[in-house]
Design a protein around this motif. Structure first.
Motif, PDB file in Angstrom:
ATOM      1  N   ILE A  48       0.857  -1.187   0.000  1.00 12.56           N
ATOM      2  CA  ILE A  48       0.000   0.000   0.000  1.00 12.56           C
ATOM      3  C   ILE A  48       0.891   1.233   0.000  1.00 12.56           C
ATOM      4  CG2 ILE A  48      -1.790   1.275   1.233  1.00 12.56           C
ATOM      5  CD1 ILE A  48      -2.641  -1.395   2.496  1.00 12.56           C
ATOM      6  N   VAL A  49       0.774   2.062  -1.047  1.00 15.00           N
ATOM      7  CA  VAL A  49       1.604   3.266  -1.149  1.00 15.00           C
ATOM      8  C   VAL A  49       0.836   4.521  -0.747  1.00 15.00           C
ATOM      9  CG1 VAL A  49       3.100   2.284  -2.909  1.00 15.00           C
ATOM     10  CG2 VAL A  49       1.040   3.498  -3.612  1.00 15.00           C
ATOM     11  N   ARG A  50      -0.478   4.388  -0.642  1.00 12.66           N
ATOM     12  CA  ARG A  50      -1.301   5.518  -0.214  1.00 12.66           C
ATOM     13  C   ARG A  50      -2.628   4.973   0.283  1.00 12.66           C
ATOM     14  NH1 ARG A  50      -3.846  10.083  -4.284  1.00 12.66           N
ATOM     15  NH2 ARG A  50      -5.204  11.114  -2.765  1.00 12.66           N
ATOM     16  N   GLY A  51      -3.219   5.626   1.273  1.00 17.69           N
ATOM     17  CA  GLY A  51      -4.494   5.146   1.792  1.00 17.69           C
ATOM     18  C   GLY A  51      -5.313   6.250   2.420  1.00 17.69           C
ATOM     19  N   ASP A  52      -6.630   6.148   2.275  1.00 18.17           N
ATOM     20  CA  ASP A  52      -7.567   7.062   2.930  1.00 18.17           C
ATOM     21  C   ASP A  52      -8.661   6.233   3.583  1.00 18.17           C
ATOM     22  OD1 ASP A  52      -7.001  10.005   2.483  1.00 18.17           O
ATOM     23  OD2 ASP A  52      -6.779   9.250   0.440  1.00 18.17           O
ATOM     24  N   VAL A  53      -8.917   6.489   4.854  1.00 18.03           N
ATOM     25  CA  VAL A  53      -9.920   5.749   5.612  1.00 18.03           C
ATOM     26  C   VAL A  53     -10.835   6.742   6.324  1.00 18.03           C
ATOM     27  CG1 VAL A  53     -10.310   4.071   7.448  1.00 18.03           C
ATOM     28  CG2 VAL A  53      -8.287   3.860   6.006  1.00 18.03           C
ATOM     29  N   SER A  54     -12.146   6.536   6.214  1.00 19.70           N
ATOM     30  CA  SER A  54     -13.089   7.385   6.960  1.00 19.70           C
ATOM     31  C   SER A  54     -14.283   6.548   7.390  1.00 19.70           C
ATOM     32  CB  SER A  54     -13.554   8.575   6.102  1.00 19.70           C
ATOM     33  OG  SER A  54     -14.238   8.126   4.952  1.00 19.70           O
ATOM     34  N   GLY A 276      -8.292   8.560   8.531  1.00 22.48           N
ATOM     35  CA  GLY A 276      -6.859   8.331   8.444  1.00 22.48           C
ATOM     36  C   GLY A 276      -6.353   8.548   7.041  1.00 22.48           C
ATOM     37  N   ARG A 277      -5.123   9.045   6.947  1.00 25.72           N
ATOM     38  CA  ARG A 277      -4.484   9.241   5.645  1.00 25.72           C
ATOM     39  C   ARG A 277      -3.048   8.741   5.717  1.00 25.72           C
ATOM     40  NH1 ARG A 277      -5.225  14.717   2.414  1.00 25.72           N
ATOM     41  NH2 ARG A 277      -7.173  13.606   1.980  1.00 25.72           N
ATOM     42  N   PHE A 278      -2.677   7.956   4.714  1.00 19.76           N
ATOM     43  CA  PHE A 278      -1.348   7.349   4.661  1.00 19.76           C
ATOM     44  C   PHE A 278      -0.734   7.679   3.311  1.00 19.76           C
ATOM     45  CE2 PHE A 278       1.065   3.749   2.935  1.00 19.76           C
ATOM     46  CZ  PHE A 278       2.052   3.587   3.895  1.00 19.76           C
ATOM     47  N   THR A 279       0.476   8.257   3.320  1.00 19.65           N
ATOM     48  CA  THR A 279       1.155   8.587   2.070  1.00 19.65           C
ATOM     49  C   THR A 279       2.630   8.207   2.173  1.00 19.65           C
ATOM     50  OG1 THR A 279       1.595  10.861   2.846  1.00 19.65           O
ATOM     51  CG2 THR A 279      -0.381  10.502   1.505  1.00 19.65           C
ATOM     52  N   ASP A 285       9.925   7.164   2.659  1.00 20.77           N
ATOM     53  CA  ASP A 285       9.397   7.844   3.838  1.00 20.77           C
ATOM     54  C   ASP A 285       7.871   7.836   3.834  1.00 20.77           C
ATOM     55  OD1 ASP A 285      12.007   8.476   4.607  1.00 20.77           O
ATOM     56  OD2 ASP A 285      11.997  10.278   3.353  1.00 20.77           O
ATOM     57  N   CYS A 286       7.300   7.661   5.018  1.00 22.30           N
ATOM     58  CA  CYS A 286       5.840   7.606   5.168  1.00 22.30           C
ATOM     59  C   CYS A 286       5.365   8.667   6.135  1.00 22.30           C
ATOM     60  CB  CYS A 286       5.411   6.234   5.697  1.00 22.30           C
ATOM     61  SG  CYS A 286       5.658   4.906   4.528  1.00 22.30           S
ATOM     62  N   GLU A 287       4.195   9.198   5.844  1.00 22.56           N
ATOM     63  CA  GLU A 287       3.513  10.102   6.755  1.00 22.56           C
ATOM     64  C   GLU A 287       2.100   9.575   6.978  1.00 22.56           C
ATOM     65  OE1 GLU A 287       3.601  14.115   5.424  1.00 22.56           O
ATOM     66  OE2 GLU A 287       5.800  14.273   5.473  1.00 22.56           O
ATOM     67  N   VAL A 288       1.715   9.466   8.244  1.00 27.48           N
ATOM     68  CA  VAL A 288       0.405   8.922   8.595  1.00 27.48           C
ATOM     69  C   VAL A 288      -0.291   9.879   9.554  1.00 27.48           C
ATOM     70  CG1 VAL A 288      -0.844   6.942   9.520  1.00 27.48           C
ATOM     71  CG2 VAL A 288       1.366   6.586   8.398  1.00 27.48           C
TER      72      VAL A 288
END
Length: 421
Positions: A48-54, A276-279, A285-288
């Protein structure tokens, strides 16, 4: 209008090489759904290289951008992802949440008996086939027959729950024969009854040196830190930016299953992620950003609870698995351990990565002598501290002595498990 069950999971495959495939999940929410989805994606060898959860606590909307194998079985992946989503009413076509009235029945264990001529990389080849067939390896044992042939015993479970059928067993045997070719002599699959399972069990406890030193859960062994690449983690918590949620911000180096490790920790702590947002940046490098709340719907304001959650997250992201080599009499043993979810599920593809790393190092897995019976690989559950861990133990074939240093073996296995190879 409700959502048709076929539309619960949507997969839009990329048309351009190198671009991610987009997976969308739109369904009723349940505790730990994000963790279950991430685990399946990891099982299929995707990152998973990017994610959006709501979610509003009743309904959730999840989008994952994934990359990985170009020949991924997208249809089967959609079926598996749909399978962990809350049930749908086939009569009305409207999705609704169904609570589990009782824990799921443990999967049946089968014994795969494989007789073959030994060769380098044999165990990894078998592991690849079993993974592609969605068969999970619980335990492996090897011994030799009087005429020098190798008998491999695999205790496995079937994700598809079809191994009791003749066709599924024949398909498994045919797939193994296609890969092993002339090395395969015979293949037999049968239900592993209680008497067989009991005889297959190894020692119930780990040596004290392992539990007290190698897999110390509270702090990393300073003597081993130099063996692995650094994986710095920054975690901050804020209760001022949202009136209803605690914001958790994580900056760290990416690794295989990173989002699964975060979701697994949240699930074990019974934390709800409302948004949540994951990039990933620069592919490393990851930012969550996670807006979370407790099971009671309140922020996490207790400093001790904040510290406990931050410490656990930092530990899971710095060392989601433990790797070490140990001397066991005349043999050298590789040990890998990963924490088990409170639901009882372990991390997928660990044994696959271990055998692949050793294959690339050209290190065999225990050369069995004609008059010697031994367990070359063992997968067991053990309590280490206050948590249950899945521990993989593999005897290495030293021959005239290991040609690769201990540190290099540990680092190579670690990199493969983390997806840095």
């Amino acid at each position: 209008m409700g959502i048709l069950y076929d539309d619960v999971v949507m997969i839009r495959q990329t048309e351009k090489e190198g671009d991610p495939t987009v997976i969308t999940v739109n369904c009723p929410d349940k505790t730990g759904l994000g963790c279950d989805l991430c685990r399946i994606i990891l099982f299929f060898g995707l990152s998973i290289v990017r994610g959006d959860v709501s979610t509003d606590g009743k309904w959730c909307y999840v989008v994952f951008w994934v990359v990985g194998k170009p020949n991924a079985r997208w249809g089967l992946l959609k079926k598996r992802l749909s399978g962990v989503c809350p049930s749908c009413s086939s009569a009305s076509g409207i999705s609704f949440y169904k609570t589990e009235l009782q824990p799921p029945k443990p999967p049946d264990v089968f014994l795969l008996k494989l007789c073959c001529h030994d060769r380098r990389g044999l165990l990894h080849d078998v592991t690849v086939v079993l993974c592609e067939l969605e068969l999970t390896i619980k335990r492996v044992k090897v011994s030799t027959t009087p005429d020098g042939r190798v008998m491999d015993l695999f205790f496995i479970t079937d994700t598809r729950e079809l191994l009791h059928t003749k066709k599924r067993r024949e398909d498994t045997s045919d797939n193994l024969r296609e890969v092993l070719e002339d090395a395969m002599i015979s293949c037999d699959i049968e239900m592993a009854g209680p008497e067989i399972t009991a005889c297959s069990q190894g020692p119930p406890f780990l040596p004290p040196a392992i539990t007290e030193d190698t897999f110390d859960l509270e702090m990393l062994d300073e003597r081993r830190r130099g063996s692995f690449p650094s994986n710095s983690v920054s975690i901050t918590m804020d209760n001022c930016l949202s009136p209803a949620h605690t914001l958790v911000q994580i900056i760290c180096q990416d690794h295989k299953g990173l989002l699964y490790d975060i979701m697994r920790t949240s699930k074990d702590y019974n934390i709800q992620i409302s948004y949540g947002r994951f990039t990933t940046k620069n592919k490393t490098d990851c930012e969550v950003d996670l807006f979370i709340m407790q099971a009671d719907g309140k922020k996490i304001v207790d400093p001790s609870k904040q510290n406990a959650l931050c410490s656990r997250l930092r530990m899971e992201l710095c060392r989601p698995l433990r790797v070490a080599l140990m001397n066991r009499g005349p043999d050298t043993e590789l040990l890998v351990a990963n924490p088990v979810e409170l639901s009882g599920k372990g991390r997928p593809l660990v044994f696959y990565d271990i055998t692949l790393a050793l294959l690339k190092l050209n290190i065999g897995i225990f050369s069995v002598l004609p008059d010697r019976h031994a367990i070359l690989a063992e997968i067991g559950r053990h309590m280490i501290g206050d948590r249950e861990w899945e521990v993989y133990r593999v005897l290495l074939d030293e021959g005239d002595g290991l040609s690769v240093s201990t540190n290099k073996i540990e680092e190579a296995v670690w990199k493969m498990l983390m997806g840095w190879e």
